[in-house]
Design an enzyme around this catalytic site. Structure first.
Site, PDB file in Angstrom:
ATOM      1  N   HIS A 141       5.711  -2.860   1.476  1.00  0.00           N
ATOM      2  CA  HIS A 141       6.659  -1.849   1.962  1.00  0.00           C
ATOM      3  C   HIS A 141       7.833  -2.530   2.657  1.00  0.00           C
ATOM      4  O   HIS A 141       7.651  -3.549   3.336  1.00  0.00           O
ATOM      5  CB  HIS A 141       5.971  -0.878   2.934  1.00  0.00           C
ATOM      6  CG  HIS A 141       4.867  -0.087   2.313  1.00  0.00           C
ATOM      7  ND1 HIS A 141       3.612  -0.620   2.082  1.00  0.00           N
ATOM      8  CD2 HIS A 141       4.827   1.200   1.854  1.00  0.00           C
ATOM      9  CE1 HIS A 141       2.847   0.301   1.511  1.00  0.00           C
ATOM     10  NE2 HIS A 141       3.550   1.415   1.375  1.00  0.00           N
ATOM     11  N   ASP A 170       7.599  -0.155  -1.494  1.00  0.00           N
ATOM     12  CA  ASP A 170       7.638   1.300  -1.394  1.00  0.00           C
ATOM     13  C   ASP A 170       8.372   1.764  -0.142  1.00  0.00           C
ATOM     14  O   ASP A 170       8.482   1.027   0.842  1.00  0.00           O
ATOM     15  CB  ASP A 170       6.219   1.872  -1.340  1.00  0.00           C
ATOM     16  CG  ASP A 170       5.535   1.877  -2.697  1.00  0.00           C
ATOM     17  OD1 ASP A 170       6.067   1.244  -3.638  1.00  0.00           O
ATOM     18  OD2 ASP A 170       4.464   2.495  -2.818  1.00  0.00           O
TER      19      ASP A 170
END
Length: 294
Positions: free
Chosen positions: A273, A109
């Site tokens: 991430h 992400d």
């Protein structure tokens, strides 16, 4: 002495060859043929032949519209794709079985970043693994041309591109923890247009991830309707390395957390991430991949 049909087919063959040669950034190659269709329509040859060619071009255009890249990957990446709706339905039911077959989806992400995304791509390539990148528009624009080139790299290497919204502003998207559907649609559609500006007008991903996760907010029924009407899917996760949870963790701690949260699940959707400050995630990634491969 070619017949009209033979002329059309010969032109069609040459037309596809040109479209293939001019394909940009790994986008589905027929995307490049649309402007040539328009040119073909302007080149009036003779009355009856022009009618036939125009009809043929219209048929081609309809076929091209069907081939718009809704999957979010290039041709290579399609070999690794699964039905996102089925995955989302299983996640919603807390059903992580997969008919006895183990499958792991590595998801990243908030990218891209100049520091961590290139290393993530290198590690994925070294291990012959494909991932899904849920991209955030504001981070892309802040990264300038480098960020846009990294998106092209992700796409060209066969990874999936998904929409994580433009702002990642939870207060705007979910005021008082309740969904504001108009703000949400505007935010995600803005990011979709940004991705098209990078990857081409024929690019479109049907997979999104809500900032904070769909599971975290109230009043999500309008989003369910919007997703259904637009044949889109929201994907959360059922495992994570906790690189955005609690105190900062080193690579070993991130690896241990990822393994612990995936334990006992045949189907794993792993949240990580690749944005700035996630250097330890990069360091942990080889060990996480090795664990799941083993």
């Amino acid at each position: 002495n070619l017949t009209t049909r033979e002329i059309v087919m010969k032109r069609k063959l040459n037309f596809k060859t040109v479209a293939l040669a001019l394909g940009i950034s790994g986008i589905v190659v027929w995307g490049a043929s649309i402007p040539f269709t328009k040119i073909l329509n302007k080149n009036h040859i003779k009355n009856d032949e022009n009618i036939s060619i125009s009809a043929e071009a219209e048929e081609n255009k309809k076929e091209e519209e069907k081939i718009v890249n809704y999957v979010g990957t290039n041709e290579e990446g399609k070999k690794y794709t699964y039905d996102a709706k089925k995955v989302a339905q299983k996640l919603a039911k807390y059903d992580y079985s997969n008919d006895g077959k183990k499958v792991v989806f590595l998801t990243f992400d908030d990218g891209t970043s100049k520091t961590n995304t290139p290393e993530v791509l290198r590690i994925l390539d070294e291990n012959n693994v494909k991932a899904t990148f849920f991209l955030t528009g504001s981070h892309i624009e802040n990264g300038g041309e480098t960020a846009k080139e990294l998106i092209k790299e992700e796409f060209n290497r066969g990874h999936a591109i998904a929409n994580h919204g433009y702002s990642h502003d939870c207060k705007k998207l979910y005021p008082g923890r309740y969904l504001d559907i108009d703000a949400f649609k505007a935010d995600f559609e803005k990011n979709e247009e940004l991705l098209k500006s990078v990857l081409g007008e024929n690019f479109s991903t049907k997979v999104i991830r809500c900032p904070g996760g769909y599971m975290s907010w109230k009043g999500m029924e309008p989003l369910d309707k919007y997703l259904e009407e637009n044949d889109m899917v929201s994907i959360d996760w059922n495992a994570l390395n906790a690189d955005a949870e609690g105190p900062k963790k080193n690579a070993q701690e991130l690896t241990d957390y990822a393994i612990k949260t995936a334990e006992g699940k045949e189907m794993v959707v792993m949240l990580m991430h690749d944005t700035y400050g996630k250097e330890e995630t990069v360091k942990a990634l080889p060990a996480i991949i090795k664990y799941f491969k083993d």
